[in-house]
Design a protein around this motif. Structure first.
Motif, PDB file in Angstrom:
ATOM      1  N   UNK A   1       0.861  -1.182   0.000  1.00 45.64           N
ATOM      2  CA  UNK A   1       0.000   0.000   0.000  1.00 45.64           C
ATOM      3  C   UNK A   1       0.897   1.232   0.000  1.00 45.64           C
ATOM      4  N   UNK A   2       0.385   2.333  -0.552  1.00 45.54           N
ATOM      5  CA  UNK A   2       1.175   3.561  -0.576  1.00 45.54           C
ATOM      6  C   UNK A   2       1.032   4.263   0.759  1.00 45.54           C
ATOM      7  N   UNK A   3       2.158   4.438   1.485  1.00 51.02           N
ATOM      8  CA  UNK A   3       2.046   5.047   2.817  1.00 51.02           C
ATOM      9  C   UNK A   3       1.407   6.435   2.771  1.00 51.02           C
ATOM     10  N   UNK A   4       1.491   7.100   1.617  1.00 46.01           N
ATOM     11  CA  UNK A   4       1.053   8.501   1.535  1.00 46.01           C
ATOM     12  C   UNK A   4      -0.324   8.659   0.906  1.00 46.01           C
ATOM     13  N   UNK A   5      -1.016   7.564   0.732  1.00 48.12           N
ATOM     14  CA  UNK A   5      -2.325   7.686   0.088  1.00 48.12           C
ATOM     15  C   UNK A   5      -3.426   7.105   0.958  1.00 48.12           C
TER      16      UNK A   5
ATOM     17  N   UNK B   1      -4.416   6.393   7.046  1.00 48.17           N
ATOM     18  CA  UNK B   1      -3.230   6.016   6.284  1.00 48.17           C
ATOM     19  C   UNK B   1      -2.903   4.563   6.610  1.00 48.17           C
TER      20      UNK B   1
END
Ligand SMILES: Nc1ncnc2c1ncn2[C@@H]1O[C@H](COP(=O)(O)OP(=O)(O)OP(=O)(O)O)[C@@H](O)[C@H]1O
Ligand SMILES: [Mg+2]
Lengths: 286, 261
Positions: free
Chosen positions: B89-93, B129
Motif C-alpha cells: 500500500x502507498x504510505x502517503x495515500x 493512512x
C-alpha cells in the motif's frame, strides 16, 4: 509519559508534597516554551557561573549578562537587524537556487541510467573540493558580492542534496512501483505519485543536511568576503577585541538555525513523512 | 470464456554477478476461465511467484505466452490487478489511486472507493493512512484496491501468509464471500493446501524446479462455502489428501513423466 490522572488513590497521592511537585513539573514541561528552552537552562547557568567565578580571564570570557547588554545595544543601534537581514537574504538566495538546482538534478541522476553514468564521476570530483576552497576564485570572478556568497552556498547545498535524492529514490520499494504500474499508472504518474513521495524521507534528510552545510558556508564566506552579516560581525569584533559581540554572534547563529528548523523543516516533515508513518516519530521539539 | 491463458511458460534466471543460470520454470501451461478461482500450489522455490510476476508483467519470461482476454500481454497493466504479500500500500495515500489513473471523476471515485471498503469490511476507515491499520486490515485494503479497479484478472501472491492463523481464517472466509458475490477471475498463489482447496474451483499443482504442471485438480465443492462446513466435508479431505500426496511424491523423482494437462 502518559500520566495516570484518575482514580481515588491517585488523587489522594497528589496531596503529598512530592506528588504535587511531580504534577506541577509535568504540567509545566508540557508547554512548548519550557520544552524548547528547558535544556538550555543548565548550560546558561554553567556559563554564568564560569563567568562569575572568573574561571577564564574576563577579557576572553564574558557572562550572559554582558552578552544581553551587547544584544540590546546592537539592536538599538540597528546594527544587528541590518546584519541579520543581510545574512538571511544571502541564505535565502543560496537555499533557493540550491534547491532549484539540487532537487531536479538529484531526480534526473537517480532516474536516468545515462545521466548517472555521465555525472557520477563529476559529482564525486566536485564534491571533494570543499566549498571554502572555491572562495579565492569566486572572489576573483564575482568580487565581494552577493553572487560570490550565493555561489558558495549553492555549491555546498547541491551535492549532499543530489546524493540524498539518489539514495532516496533507490530506497523506494520495488513493490510500490509495481503496484502503481498494475493499477494503470504510466511512468510519469509513477514518478509523481510513488517515487517522489517514497523518496521524501531521504530527501527531507538531505535538505536538512544541505541547509546545515549552507548555513555554515554562509558564515565562513562572510568572514572571508566580509562586508556585512553575522559572520562578518563576529570576525570584526574579534579584531577589535570585543568578546561579548563574538559570543552574541554565536548565539544568534544557533537561535536562527533552531528557528528555521522549528518553523520550516519540522512542520513540513510532520505533515508528510511522519503523518504517513514512514519515519519513527521523534517526540522532541513539539 | 477464457480470461487467462498461459502456454509453454518458461523462465531462466541469470545471476548478473556470477553468470549462473537457474531454470525456475520448466514449462507451465494452464488456463483460468472468467469468474473462476484458480490456485497454484507447489514446493517452496518451485516458481509460483515467478509465474505470477510474469503474468503481472513485472518479470519477463524466457519462453511462452500470457494472454488476457485473448490478447498477448507485455508489461504491467490495469487489466491485471495484484494483491501483494506485504500489501504494497502507498504510505502517503488514503483513497482510490487506481481509479484516478483510470480517469474516473472524483465524486464517482469516492463512491466506488467507499463501496469497496464496505465490501471488504473496512467501512469508516477511508481517511486512515496504511500505517494506522492492522496487518489484516491492510490486506483487506489491498484486496479492495484491486477489486475497485475491476481488473480482468486478480492476481494474489500468498496474501495471507504473514497473518496470524485466526485472522487468516476470517480473511479466507471473507474473500470467499466477496468472490461468490462478485465473481472476479482470481489467480491465487499459496503453499497452504487447505487454503487452496477451500478457496478454489481448480488447483494447479506444480512439481519441483524446473517446475512443470503436475496435475490440475478440480475442486467440486458446493458454494457458498464456509470454513467449518466446507472443511468438514469428506470430499474436502479427499481432495486435500490427494494434493498432499502429489506434492510429497514430486519430491525427489522428477522428470518429464510428471507433466500433465
Ligand atoms: N530475481 C531472481 N533472480 C534469480 N533467481 C531468482 C529470482 N527470483 C527467483 N529466483 C529463483 O527462482 C526460483 C523460483 O522462485 P519463486 O520465488 O518463483 O518461488 P516460489 O514458488 O514463489 O517460492 P516460495 O513458495 O518460497 O514463495 C527459486 O529457485 C529462486 O531462487
Ligand atoms: Mg513465492
Amino acid at each position: 509519559m502518559v500520566a495516570p490522572t484518575d482514580g481515588a488513590l491517585d488523587r489522594a497521592a497528589t496531596r503529598t508534597p512530592r506528588r504535587r511537585l511531580a504534577v506541577w513539573l509535568r504540567r509545566v514541561t508540557r508547554t512548548g516554551a519550557v520544552r524548547t528552552l528547558g535544556p538550555f537552562v543548565p548550560i546558561v547557568v554553567l556559563w554564568w557561573l564560569a563567568a562569575e567565578l572568573e574561571v577564564f580571564p574576563a577579557a576572553f570570557f564574558v557572562g550572559p549578562d554582558a552578552v544581553l547588554t551587547e544584544f540590546l545595544d546592537l539592536m538599538r543601534k540597528g546594527v544587528l537587524p541590518g546584519y541579520l537581514s543581510d545574512s538571511l537574504t544571502r541564505l535565502a538566495y543560496g537555499i533557493g537556487f540550491g534547491l532549484l538546482i539540487g532537487l531536479p538534478m538529484g531526480f534526473l541522476v537517480a532516474m536516468s541510467a545515462w545521466a548517472r553514468r555521465l555525472t557520477w564521476p563529476l559529482l564525486l570530483f566536485f564534491q571533494a573540493i570543499a566549498d571554502i576552497a572555491w572562495l579565492p576564485i569566486v572572489i576573483v570572478w564575482f568580487g565581494f558580492s552577493l553572487t560570490a556568497v550565493t555561489f558558495v552556498i549553492v555549491y555546498t547545498i547541491v551535492f549532499p542534496l543530489v546524493l540524498a535524492v539518489v539514495s532516496g529514490v533507490e530506497q523506494v520499494p520495488q513493490e510500490l512501483v509495481r503496484a502503481a504500474r498494475s493499477l494503470g499508472a504510466g511512468r510519469f504518474r509513477v514518478f509523481v505519485e510513488v517515487i517522489v513521495p517514497g523518496a521524501l524521507p531521504a530527501v527531507a534528510g538531505g535538505i536538512r543536511t544541505g541547509l546545515g552545510y549552507g548555513w555554515r558556508a554562509l558564515i565562513a564566506a562572510e568572514i572571508i568576503v566580509g562586508t556585512s552579516g553575522v559572520g562578518f560581525m563576529m570576525f570584526d569584533a574579534r579584531r577589535v577585541g570585543d568578546v561579548s559581540e563574538v559570543f552574541l554572534g554565536m548565539i544568534v547563529l544557533g537561535v536562527l538555525w533552531y528557528a528555521m528548523d522549528a518553523l520550516v523543516l519540522a512542520p513540513f516533515e510532520r505533515a508528510t513523512v511522519e503523518r504517513w508513518g514512514m519515519v519513527r516519530q521523534v517526540e522532541a521539539g513539539r | 470464456m477464457t480470461a487467462l491463458e498461459i502456454s509453454g511458460l518458461a523462465k531462466e534466471y541469470v545471476d548478473s554477478y556470477s553468470g549462473d543460470r537457474v531454470t525456475a520454470i520448466g514449462e507451465v501451461t494452464f488456463t483460468v476461465e472468467e469468474g473462476e478461482f484458480v490456485s497454484i500450489l507447489g514446493p517452496s522455490g518451485c516458481g509460483k511467484t515467478t509465474v505470477l510476476n510474469i503474468i503481472a508483467g513485472f518479470v519477463e519470461q524466457t519462453a511462452g505466452t500470457v494472454k488476457v482476454g485473448g490478447r498477448v500481454v507485455d508489461g504491467p497493466g490495469p487489466d491485471r490487478g495484484v494483491v501483494f504479500q506485504n500489501h504494497a500500500l502507498f504510505p502517503w495515500k488514503t483513497a482510490a489511486f487506481g481509479l484516478r489513473m483510470k480517469g474516473i471523476p472524483a465524486a464517482r471515485r469516492r463512491e466506488i472507493a467507499l463501496e469497496h471498503l464496505e465490501l471488504v469490511g473496512l467501512a469508516g476507515f477511508e481517511n486512515r493512512y496504511p500505517h494506522e491499520l492492522s496487518g489484516g486490515m491492510r490486506q483487506r485494503l489491498g484486496v479492495a484496491r484491486v477489486l475497485a479497479n475491476e481488473p480482468a484478472v486478480m492476481l494474489m501472491d500468498e496474501p495471507f501468509a504473514s497473518i496470524d492463523a485466526q485472522t487468516r481464517r476470517k480473511l479466507q472466509e471473507d474473500l470467499t464471500r466477496v468472490f461468490e458475490l462478485r465473481r472476479p477471475t482470481v489467480f491465487f498463489v499459496t503453499h497452504d493446501i487447505d487454503e487452496a482447496v477451500f478457496l478454489s474451483d481448480r488447483v494447479v499443482v506444480l512439481s519441483r524446479r524446473p517446475s512443470r504442471v503436475r496435475e490440475i485438480v478440480t475442486v467440486d465443492l458446493p458454494r457458498p462455502r464456509d470454513w467449518q462446513g466446507t472443511t468438514a466435508l469428506p470430499e474436502f479431505r479427499e481432495i486435500a489428501n490427494h494434493i498432499t500426496a502429489l506434492l510429497s511424491e514430486g519430491g525427489d523423482r522428477e522428470g518429464p513423466e510428471l507433466t500433465a494437462a
